[in-house]
Motif scaffolding. Structure first.
Motif, PDB file in Angstrom:
ATOM      1  N   ARG A 219      38.052 -21.076 -34.622  1.00  0.00           N
ATOM      2  CA  ARG A 219      39.567 -20.667 -34.484  1.00  0.00           C
ATOM      3  C   ARG A 219      40.065 -20.932 -35.292  1.00  0.00           C
ATOM      4  O   ARG A 219      40.969 -21.764 -34.578  1.00  0.00           O
ATOM      5  N   LYS A 220      40.723 -20.162 -36.191  1.00  0.00           N
ATOM      6  CA  LYS A 220      42.500 -21.150 -36.485  1.00  0.00           C
ATOM      7  C   LYS A 220      43.273 -20.392 -35.524  1.00  0.00           C
ATOM      8  O   LYS A 220      43.026 -19.104 -35.135  1.00  0.00           O
ATOM      9  N   PRO A 221      44.568 -21.288 -34.611  1.00  0.00           N
ATOM     10  CA  PRO A 221      45.319 -19.746 -34.070  1.00  0.00           C
ATOM     11  C   PRO A 221      46.177 -19.171 -35.458  1.00  0.00           C
ATOM     12  O   PRO A 221      46.440 -19.698 -36.213  1.00  0.00           O
TER      13      PRO A 221
ATOM     14  N   ALA B 167      58.518 -27.568 -14.896  1.00  0.00           N
ATOM     15  CA  ALA B 167      57.133 -27.298 -14.168  1.00  0.00           C
ATOM     16  C   ALA B 167      57.019 -28.291 -12.841  1.00  0.00           C
ATOM     17  O   ALA B 167      55.713 -28.066 -12.824  1.00  0.00           O
ATOM     18  N   LEU B 168      57.568 -28.979 -13.115  1.00  0.00           N
ATOM     19  CA  LEU B 168      57.638 -29.762 -11.978  1.00  0.00           C
ATOM     20  C   LEU B 168      57.349 -29.356 -10.793  1.00  0.00           C
ATOM     21  O   LEU B 168      56.304 -30.647  -9.535  1.00  0.00           O
TER      22      LEU B 168
ATOM     23  N   ASN C 182      54.215 -25.133 -10.455  1.00  0.00           N
ATOM     24  CA  ASN C 182      53.779 -26.222 -10.620  1.00  0.00           C
ATOM     25  C   ASN C 182      53.516 -25.695  -9.170  1.00  0.00           C
ATOM     26  O   ASN C 182      53.368 -26.611  -8.058  1.00  0.00           O
TER      27      ASN C 182
ATOM     28  N   LEU D 253      53.138 -21.257 -27.476  1.00  0.00           N
ATOM     29  CA  LEU D 253      52.672 -22.463 -26.835  1.00  0.00           C
ATOM     30  C   LEU D 253      53.472 -23.564 -26.384  1.00  0.00           C
ATOM     31  O   LEU D 253      53.924 -23.380 -25.225  1.00  0.00           O
ATOM     32  N   ARG D 254      54.065 -23.829 -27.920  1.00  0.00           N
ATOM     33  CA  ARG D 254      54.954 -25.128 -27.609  1.00  0.00           C
ATOM     34  C   ARG D 254      56.583 -24.393 -26.805  1.00  0.00           C
ATOM     35  O   ARG D 254      57.695 -25.548 -25.564  1.00  0.00           O
TER      36      ARG D 254
ATOM     37  N   ARG E 287      51.188 -21.827 -31.794  1.00  0.00           N
ATOM     38  CA  ARG E 287      51.308 -22.459 -31.500  1.00  0.00           C
ATOM     39  C   ARG E 287      52.715 -22.892 -30.812  1.00  0.00           C
ATOM     40  O   ARG E 287      53.134 -23.479 -30.081  1.00  0.00           O
ATOM     41  N   LYS E 288      53.495 -22.394 -31.908  1.00  0.00           N
ATOM     42  CA  LYS E 288      54.878 -22.314 -31.251  1.00  0.00           C
ATOM     43  C   LYS E 288      55.269 -21.193 -29.912  1.00  0.00           C
ATOM     44  O   LYS E 288      56.160 -21.431 -29.969  1.00  0.00           O
TER      45      LYS E 288
END
Lengths: 336, 478
Positions: free
Chosen positions: B83-85, B151-152, B101, B93-94, B90-91
């Motif tokens: 499947r293509k996104p 995120a850490l 965390n 996700l970025r 995708r953006k």
């Protein structure tokens, strides 16, 4: 009358050398051979000595002087020195006839003589330690001499050198990640890989594909990403590679010879496999973190036992086991 | 004419029409289905069977024959199977902001920041957690950015540095109706020094004190010609432009991040002439904002109405924030319709709204803060802005170049006075130590935090520039 043909005698003597018995290349068993090949010179662990039968020149009568020494030792007379040879003076002491025939210099030496003069200066040297003890008689503790943070603990850690400031495996993997000589990009990728390992949920281990023995539980791994990386790489690193030697099997067929790999070689092979698998993955998002995330995901799947790299390792090892009969070919020189 | 005759029984007239008493007999066939009863064409046209045996000797198969060099093409590995996104996936996700965390350790004894603690000098140099509801509201105004290191750690926390506590005290003064009514400030500083974090801390404190916060998280979004624009009909010379989709999104974030607006109601019924849709009286301001957010056509008029309502007496103070000030000080990528010229950023209504409040052209009657931060990464070089900020900062080295062209509209923003420029520098060694101890207690930094380590990293980070400190301790050193 023609001489009888002598079949059993030759006309001239032929030098027939008896065939020298060529010793086998390795008469000792394998375990001892391996031990003997260790380059250890430590006194705590002397090399094991093989018990062998004495040769033809061993176990003979000792030398004359050794025999005399033994006799002297038994009788209590004190025979000749075996270790360093007997001085002439001692021989002269024992032998009165020889004293008479000795040269005059030696006879003069034997007589005691008084010292003839005295020196104006002392010839005795004072010991260095005594001198230092005299100097150090003052206060025992020296005052600190201006270091802000104190002196570093010795030996310095290996990472304190600027050229070795990263862990060896980090340095090697970073260099393998590098493309077109762009080291800083590779370092950024490396940092992103480790960050991904830090933040991803801990892997669920697969008992069929265990990590290296002695590894901590996988829940401990994310907070130590270097260990995580090391474990993943070392666990899938192959122990050997297969060299196909042309013509060794005869008939133009290449012979598969297993060759053992060193630590860096093993790691390099594993990393190249991992990178191959990672580049074939599909990126989920976009942006510059994608490559690093793919590599990190591959490492995680190794820890979970899902990666295809495990099959590659198994294949190489299976080939190595199958061709273990060819091991001896690996050490031979190429035929001229 | 011949008769159809059965040769077995020699009976005549097998034709059923002729002999209706007998059933018609089937002809007997050896292979009933496989062979056609009668044909001449098929067997004649079939090709002769191929000879089996050694194929003819071709050049390629001769042993030892040289083959011409042909490079085998590698089949490209198709990584795009499946499947293509979806567009934008995708953006998304970025741009996803991760704030937790689960691997990091929970820091025991981590206090939360509160409305009282923002003026407590004893907390200087301590790391305080951001409470959960505030985190949600900060997320709604997009105060967290992706490259920051949230995120850490287990949960978001912030360092109370000197500038933070100073700002907290100023807020306290405004809340207690001292003579100073509002703060108008531009944060400048090196890259990674914490300007955006300063905005986040200001917003956190504003939320804690129940101020209303309007945040423009990235000014670049307003000028890149990626959101639709339209001229405002009532304006001429200069023609102002609205960005209705962006305004609607802004209204949505205002409504979601400021729950205090649910308690505030419209003070008087809105005039129907200004608004394209009827507004029910006594509607809460939160509902009003949502009304504008749902319909981009009405977004800008409702935004204006909301702003006038928030400036009525008895309303809470207002905090306006903008990140990336240089982007709104130049021409945009938008093109004006008749002249086909790039439109200046100050001709856009949202930007104009913010800059009017920054310059003091429009006041904040209930008090508040107008904060802007410059950015040193991905920002345009605006000499006029640099000149204005340097002069306000008191930097005599930057003087007006007689041969350069300066943008008077940009200078006008700062000429009215009252704008402060605050430089965010490096943190002190004590603060750095507190931060590193927090990192170590989170399990992210594995080294022993002692004086030598702190001093080394503090020096490496250019004198305590926080972003560099984080790189040196958490990312580079691994």
């Amino acid at each position: 009358m023609p001489p009888r043909i002598q079949l059993l005698q030759t006309g001239r003597s032929i030098a027939i050398r008896s065939k020298t018995s060529r010793p086998l290349s390795y008469p000792t068993p394998l375990c001892l051979r391996l031990q003997q090949k260790r380059m250890i010179t430590a006194d705590q662990k002397p090399l094991p000595e093989a018990e062998q039968n004495p040769g033809p020149n061993q176990e003979q009568l000792p030398h004359v002087s050794e025999e005399a020494a033994t006799t002297g030792k038994i009788t209590g007379e004190g025979g000749p020195e075996v270790e360093q040879g007997t001085p002439v003076q001692e021989v002269l002491k024992r032998d009165e006839k020889a004293q008479e025939n000795a040269p005059k210099v030696m006879q003069d030496d034997a007589k005691p003589s008084a010292p003839k003069g005295t020196r104006l200066y002392s010839t005795s040297a004072r010991r260095l330690a005594q001198t230092q003890a005299i100097i150090n008689l003052g206060p025992a503790e020296l005052e600190p001499s201006g270091q802000i943070y104190g002196l570093p603990e010795l030996p310095l850690p290996s990472t304190s050198h600027i050229k070795h400031r990263y862990d060896p495996i980090i340095k090697q993997v970073t260099n393998l990640l590098m493309q077109d000589g762009k080291l800083s990009v590779a370092q950024r990728n490396m940092a992103m890989i480790l960050e991904r390992l830090r933040t991803a949920p801990p892997p669920t281990p697969d008992p069929r594909r265990p990590l290296l023995p002695g590894a901590p539980p996988t829940t401990h791994l994310p907070l130590n990403p270097i260990l995580y990386l090391t474990l993943a790489i070392d666990s899938v690193a192959p122990l050997l590679r297969i060299r196909s030697q042309k013509g060794a099997a005869g008939g133009g067929v290449a012979l598969q010879i297993p060759i053992p790999l060193g630590l860096r070689q093993r790691r390099r092979t594993a990393v190249m496999w991992i990178l191959d698998a990672a580049t074939k993955k599909r990126s989920k998002g976009s942006g510059r973190t994608m490559f690093a995330h793919k590599v990190a995901d591959e490492l995680i799947s190794i820890a979970e036992g899902k990666s295809s790299v495990w099959e590659k390792r198994g294949g190489v090892h299976r080939l190595g086991v199958a061709s273990r009969a060819n091991l001896s070919f690996g050490n031979r020189r190429r035929p001229k | 004419m011949s008769f159809q005759t059965c040769w077995r029984c020699l009976s005549k007239a097998s034709d059923p029409a002729l002999n209706p008493l007998r059933a018609p007999q089937q002809s007997w066939l050896l292979f009933p289905a496989s062979t056609a009863p009668f044909t001449i064409s098929a067997s004649l046209l079939a090709l002769p069977p191929k000879k089996k045996g050694r194929p003819a000797m071709t050049e390629k198969l001769v042993r030892g024959a040289k083959q011409t060099f042909t490079k085998k093409k590698k089949k490209p590995t198709d990584t795009n199977k499946g499947r293509k996104p979806a567009p934008g996936e995708r953006k998304a996700l970025r741009k996803r902001v991760v704030l937790s965390n689960t691997n990091a350790l929970e820091v025991h004894g981590l206090q939360d920041v509160s409305a009282e603690s923002i003026t407590n000098d004893g907390l200087k140099g301590q790391v305080l957690g951001i409470p959960g509801p505030i985190v949600d509201r900060l997320r709604a105004v997009e105060a967290f950015k992706v490259p920051q290191g949230w995120a850490l750690f287990r949960r978001p926390a912030m360092l109370m540095r000197k500038e933070t506590l100073e700002f907290g005290k100023e807020m306290e003064g405004i809340a207690q109706n001292e003579e100073k009514k509002s703060i108008r400030r531009v944060y400048v500083g090196e890259r990674g020094s914490g300007k955006t974090l300063m905005l986040l801390q200001a917003m956190t404190m504003a939320f804690l004190k129940d101020w209303v916060v309007i945040n423009i998280p990235n000014a670049q979004d307003l000028i890149l010609a990626q959101t639709e624009y339209a001229p405002l009909p009532s304006t001429t010379n200069p023609t102002l432009y609205t960005q209705r989709t962006y305004t609607a999104a802004l209204l949505s974030s205002i409504s979601r991040s400021n729950p205090i607006l649910t308690d505030l109601q419209l003070s008087q019924p809105a005039s129907t002439s200004d608004l394209p849709i009827p507004i029910p009286p006594n509607i809460s301001l939160s509902r009003l904002a949502l009304l504008g957010a749902s319909d981009p056509e009405t977004a800008w008029p409702i935004f204006q109405l909301l702003l006038t309502e928030l400036k009525k007496p008895g309303r809470p103070p207002l905090t306006l924030c903008l990140d990336g000030l240089a982007h709104v000080m130049c021409n945009t990528r938008y093109i004006s319709a008749p002249k086909y010229q790039p439109i200046h950023a100050h001709d856009f209504t949202i930007i104009k709204f913010f800059l009017d409040h920054l310059s003091g052209a429009e006041g904040l009657p209930n008090g508040g803060a107008v904060l802007a931060a410059t950015s040193n990464s991905n920002n345009p070089v605006i000499p006029t802005l640099n000149l204005a900020l340097s002069q306000l900062e008191g930097n005599q080295a930057v003087q007006r170049d007689p041969f350069a062209k300066y943008d008077e509209r940009v200078l006008d923003v700062f000429n009215k006075g009252g704008v402060e420029v605050q430089r965010i520098g490096g943190i002190t060694k004590e603060d750095a130590r507190a931060l590193m101890e927090y990192w170590a207690r989170s399990g992210v930094c594995r080294q022993k935090v002692d004086e030598g380590f702190v001093g080394e990293k503090w020096s490496l980070s250019g004198g305590g520039v926080v972003g560099e400190l984080e790189r040196a301790v958490l990312r580079m050193r691994i």
